[in-house]
Design a protein around this motif. Structure first.
Motif, mmCIF file in Angstrom:
data_model
loop_
_atom_site.group_PDB
_atom_site.id
_atom_site.type_symbol
_atom_site.label_atom_id
_atom_site.label_comp_id
_atom_site.label_asym_id
_atom_site.label_seq_id
_atom_site.Cartn_x
_atom_site.Cartn_y
_atom_site.Cartn_z
ATOM 1 N N GLU A 46 0.828 -1.207 0.000
ATOM 2 C CA GLU A 46 0.000 0.000 0.000
ATOM 3 C C GLU A 46 0.861 1.255 0.000
ATOM 4 O O GLU A 46 0.563 2.233 -0.701
ATOM 5 C CB GLU A 46 -0.931 -0.022 1.213
ATOM 6 N N MET A 51 -0.128 -2.009 -6.160
ATOM 7 C CA MET A 51 -1.323 -2.425 -6.901
ATOM 8 C C MET A 51 -1.389 -1.752 -8.267
ATOM 9 O O MET A 51 -1.667 -2.393 -9.271
ATOM 10 C CB MET A 51 -2.590 -2.091 -6.090
ATOM 11 N N SER A 57 -4.838 -6.582 -7.572
ATOM 12 C CA SER A 57 -5.509 -6.144 -6.356
ATOM 13 C C SER A 57 -4.669 -6.529 -5.142
ATOM 14 O O SER A 57 -3.797 -7.394 -5.232
ATOM 15 C CB SER A 57 -6.891 -6.798 -6.249
ATOM 16 N N ASP A 59 -5.655 -8.183 -2.609
ATOM 17 C CA ASP A 59 -5.952 -9.581 -2.273
ATOM 18 C C ASP A 59 -5.137 -10.543 -3.129
ATOM 19 O O ASP A 59 -4.639 -11.568 -2.639
ATOM 20 C CB ASP A 59 -7.445 -9.865 -2.443
ATOM 21 N N GLU A 60 -5.001 -10.207 -4.412
ATOM 22 C CA GLU A 60 -4.225 -11.057 -5.315
ATOM 23 C C GLU A 60 -2.746 -11.017 -4.946
ATOM 24 O O GLU A 60 -2.051 -12.036 -4.968
ATOM 25 C CB GLU A 60 -4.423 -10.599 -6.763
#
Length: 233
Positions: A46, A51, A57, A59-60
């Motif tokens: 982040e 991303m 994403s 999550d990925e």
């Protein structure tokens, strides 16, 4: 006289071995904590906007990260997996990246072994001093060695901070016998996931944790020696 000199030399070597083994055990344990801490990876993704760079994403990214962590622990046979990138399933890493990660895995496995051996060596030498010297001598050696390590960590941290790029390059030249680590940030997802800023933060956390671990060790050993009611220094 000669016998005393030999004994002092042996003791000095044993003290050095005890403290080097403790340093390796603490540093490698701190490295393991960071390398397998999912929260650290998520915060870094982040922070560095991974991303957007990778088209994946969070999550990925975390799914791939967990596979990578299991691979480094030798619980996955391969990293040749697919991931959802820019809306479609694609091969995650190319052959060069996979070859480099094989080298990284081997380095981690060696690190695990070195950490475990270091713990055993420290316990054996410290126990030897407890019985061959005295309770006080054993902890006195540990106290003085810990102070030296703290100073060493501070000096090393300053050196790395002043020129992290050169240190990072030197690290790879020492621990890898090929140039597979030289990846392309435009095309290689491995370096997109883990830019230089990621490693700067990782090294900082590793040494911060190790530093405070030795501060705690110092405080405990100092307290034990104070309770013996003998001079500490």
């Amino acid at each position: 006289m000669l016998f005393k000199m030999v004994r002092k030399t042996i003791d000095a070597l044993l003290i050095g071995g005890m403290m080097i083994s403790l340093l390796l055990a603490v540093l490698l344990s701190s490295l393991q904590y960071v390398a397998f801490n999912g929260n650290f990876y998520k915060e870094e993704y982040e922070k560095n906007d991974v991303m957007s760079v990778t088209g994946m994403s969070i999550d990925e990214l975390m799914k791939i990260t967990k596979i990578m962590q299991r691979y480094l622990m030798d619980k996955e046979e391969t990293l040749d997996v697919s991931a959802k990138i820019n809306g479609s399933m694609q091969r995650m890493f190319n052959d060069r990246e996979l070859a480099h990660m094989k080298d990284v895995k081997d380095l981690f496995q060696m690190g695990f072994l070195t950490r475990n051996i270091s713990i055993i060596v420290f316990i054996l030498i410290f126990t030897y001093f407890l019985f061959a010297k005295s309770f006080y001598k054993a902890f006195d050696y540990l106290l003085k060695g810990t102070i030296f390590i703290i100073i060493l960590l501070l000096a090393f941290a300053l050196t790395v901070t002043l020129n992290f790029d050169n240190w990072f390059t030197g690290f790879h030249l020492v621990f890898f016998d090929n140039d597979l680590w030289q990846l392309n940030a435009e095309t290689d997802r491995l370096i997109q996931m883990f830019p230089l800023e990621f490693f700067q933060d990782a090294v900082f956390v590793i040494f911060r944790n190790a530093f405070f671990t030795f501060i705690v060790i110092l405080a405990i050993v100092y307290g034990i020696l104070k309770m013996t009611k003998k001079p500490v220094f």
